[in-house]
Write a protein that holds these residues in place. Structure first.
Motif, PDB file in Angstrom:
ATOM      1  N   VAL A 149      -0.586 -11.792  -0.278  1.00 31.60           N
ATOM      2  CA  VAL A 149      -1.681 -12.149  -1.467  1.00 31.60           C
ATOM      3  C   VAL A 149      -0.741 -11.470  -1.982  1.00 31.60           C
ATOM      4  O   VAL A 149      -0.246 -10.482  -1.913  1.00 31.60           O
ATOM      5  CB  VAL A 149      -2.773 -11.548  -0.584  1.00 31.60           C
ATOM      6  N   SER A 150      -1.350 -12.028  -3.539  1.00 26.16           N
ATOM      7  CA  SER A 150      -0.962 -11.177  -4.750  1.00 26.16           C
ATOM      8  C   SER A 150      -1.774  -9.470  -4.381  1.00 26.16           C
ATOM      9  O   SER A 150      -2.841 -10.053  -4.744  1.00 26.16           O
ATOM     10  CB  SER A 150      -0.765 -11.928  -5.717  1.00 26.16           C
ATOM     11  N   GLY A 151      -1.166  -8.346  -4.806  1.00 22.86           N
ATOM     12  CA  GLY A 151      -1.855  -7.139  -5.392  1.00 22.86           C
ATOM     13  C   GLY A 151      -2.061  -6.046  -3.782  1.00 22.86           C
ATOM     14  O   GLY A 151      -2.962  -5.548  -3.981  1.00 22.86           O
ATOM     15  N   THR A 152      -1.388  -6.867  -3.035  1.00 26.14           N
ATOM     16  CA  THR A 152      -2.018  -6.197  -1.827  1.00 26.14           C
ATOM     17  C   THR A 152      -0.689  -6.388  -0.490  1.00 26.14           C
ATOM     18  O   THR A 152      -0.125  -7.533  -1.265  1.00 26.14           O
ATOM     19  CB  THR A 152      -3.145  -6.084  -1.247  1.00 26.14           C
ATOM     20  N   ASP A 153      -0.220  -5.398   0.193  1.00 26.96           N
ATOM     21  CA  ASP A 153       0.443  -5.120   0.949  1.00 26.96           C
ATOM     22  C   ASP A 153      -0.109  -5.838   2.377  1.00 26.96           C
ATOM     23  O   ASP A 153      -1.522  -5.830   2.060  1.00 26.96           O
ATOM     24  CB  ASP A 153       0.970  -4.457   1.257  1.00 26.96           C
ATOM     25  N   ILE A 154       1.040  -6.178   3.433  1.00 27.95           N
ATOM     26  CA  ILE A 154      -0.113  -6.638   4.649  1.00 27.95           C
ATOM     27  C   ILE A 154       0.391  -5.951   5.845  1.00 27.95           C
ATOM     28  O   ILE A 154       1.760  -6.312   5.571  1.00 27.95           O
ATOM     29  CB  ILE A 154       0.174  -8.726   4.729  1.00 27.95           C
ATOM     30  N   ARG A 155      -0.205  -5.764   6.419  1.00 31.66           N
ATOM     31  CA  ARG A 155      -0.435  -5.404   8.275  1.00 31.66           C
ATOM     32  C   ARG A 155      -0.494  -5.515   8.799  1.00 31.66           C
ATOM     33  O   ARG A 155      -2.282  -6.335   8.679  1.00 31.66           O
ATOM     34  CB  ARG A 155      -0.175  -3.895   8.112  1.00 31.66           C
TER      35      ARG A 155
ATOM     36  N   ALA B 137      -3.493   3.404  -1.438  1.00 28.72           N
ATOM     37  CA  ALA B 137      -4.007   4.436  -0.122  1.00 28.72           C
ATOM     38  C   ALA B 137      -2.578   3.444   1.157  1.00 28.72           C
ATOM     39  O   ALA B 137      -2.691   2.388   0.971  1.00 28.72           O
ATOM     40  CB  ALA B 137      -5.491   3.696   1.089  1.00 28.72           C
ATOM     41  N   ALA B 138      -2.350   3.817   1.335  1.00 26.53           N
ATOM     42  CA  ALA B 138      -1.183   3.042   2.960  1.00 26.53           C
ATOM     43  C   ALA B 138      -2.020   2.025   3.820  1.00 26.53           C
ATOM     44  O   ALA B 138      -3.145   2.856   4.799  1.00 26.53           O
ATOM     45  CB  ALA B 138      -0.387   3.761   4.352  1.00 26.53           C
ATOM     46  N   LEU B 139      -1.708   1.329   4.207  1.00 26.16           N
ATOM     47  CA  LEU B 139      -2.569   0.148   5.395  1.00 26.16           C
ATOM     48  C   LEU B 139      -1.831   0.768   6.703  1.00 26.16           C
ATOM     49  O   LEU B 139      -0.953   0.773   6.862  1.00 26.16           O
ATOM     50  CB  LEU B 139      -1.998  -1.300   5.159  1.00 26.16           C
ATOM     51  N   PRO B 140      -2.716   0.345   7.438  1.00 26.83           N
ATOM     52  CA  PRO B 140      -2.605   0.955   8.767  1.00 26.83           C
ATOM     53  C   PRO B 140      -1.693  -0.747   9.185  1.00 26.83           C
ATOM     54  O   PRO B 140      -1.582  -1.775   9.287  1.00 26.83           O
ATOM     55  CB  PRO B 140      -3.786   1.261   9.894  1.00 26.83           C
ATOM     56  N   GLY B 141      -1.484  -0.499  10.535  1.00 28.72           N
ATOM     57  CA  GLY B 141      -0.769  -1.611  11.182  1.00 28.72           C
ATOM     58  C   GLY B 141       0.654  -1.493  11.129  1.00 28.72           C
ATOM     59  O   GLY B 141       1.363  -0.433  10.678  1.00 28.72           O
TER      60      GLY B 141
END
Length: 257
Positions: free
Chosen positions: A71-77, A204-208
């Motif tokens: 997804v553009s604009g965000t990392d995924i965890r 902010a850091a994403l959890p996971g």
């Protein structure tokens, strides 16, 4: 709205996920055929192997495909406990469907019940896996496409169990597995096209865990299990072959006397 990329590595992840789905379906069908020709503990063991193969193939297919999702604009965890739960759900519900067929007295009733249970379980696995995603934003779904994906899952599961009951020859099982792989992949991407993401930019850091940290090693491990088990099943003699071998042995012994 964030732009969704379903094939970040080109055709690699869709093609590899299709191979995983076909492998799981082929192994599951062959094991179910073996189970229906066996009795007692042997039947149970073959059914357990069939359920683990189909469940593992479906789960691996889903998450191999997700390796290419972005997804553009965000990392995924990914939330690790929820991701593992999705694997457990896949195993449990596929087991319920396979055992319904393997031990059901009324074939039509067992087929419909098993197909419905397994299909709903496959859909549950998919959406549990999606719920395990962690990103900066809000995920929403298009209800009609979600409903269509669930319908495809139920029809595909019912067709797979029907094939297990009615298809015996290796060539027919191979064709059925290719069709099943296409059906499972269609269910996955129908469900993915139902997704939209409203990104909320954040530092902010994403959890996971990231896909490469957790999903990739687990998918490789499960994929290895599928291929090794396929080799074992291919080399394991069928009931007919064992009977022919025993008959030949008895003939040799009678001649020797």
């Amino acid at each position: 709205m964030g732009h969704l990329d379903h094939a970040g590595f080109g055709w690699l992840t869709p093609a590899l996920s299709y191979v995983m789905a076909c492998t799981g379906a082929a192994l599951g069908l062959r094991c179910t055929v073996r189970a229906l020709g066996a009795t007692g503990r042997s039947r149970r063991n073959w059914l357990l192997t069939a359920a683990s193969a189909i469940g593992t193939g479906i789960w691996t297919m889903h998450f191999v495909a997700m390796l290419g999702f972005g997804v553009s604009g965000t990392d995924i965890r990914y939330d690790v406990p929820l991701t593992v739960l999705s694997l457990v759900v896949a195993m449990v519900v596929v087991s319920a469907g396979v055992f319904a067929v393997g031990y059901g007295r009324g074939r039509t009733r067992a087929l419909l019940l098993g197909g419905l249970t397994t299909g709903l379980g496959v859909a549950s696995m998919h959406y549990l896996g999606m719920a395990a995603m962690r990103l900066h934003g809000r995920v929403s779904y298009d209800p009609p496409l979600v409903g269509l994906s669930v319908l495809i899952a139920v029809v595909a599961a019912t067709a797979a169990l029907w094939a297990a009951l009615n298809i015996k020859s290796p060539v027919a099982v191979t064709v059925a597995s290719l069709v099943m792989g296409a059906a499972v992949s269609s269910m996955h991407y129908t469900g993915m096209f139902a997704v939209s993401v409203r990104v909320t930019p954040s530092g902010a850091a994403l959890p996971g865990a990231s896909a490469m940290q957790f999903i990739f090693p687990l998918a490789v491990g499960l994929g290895s299990y599928l291929f090794l088990t396929s080799a074992f099943v291919a080399l394991s003699p069928t009931a007919g072959e064992r009977e022919a071998s025993a008959s030949a042995q008895r003939t040799v012994e009678s001649v020797a006397r």
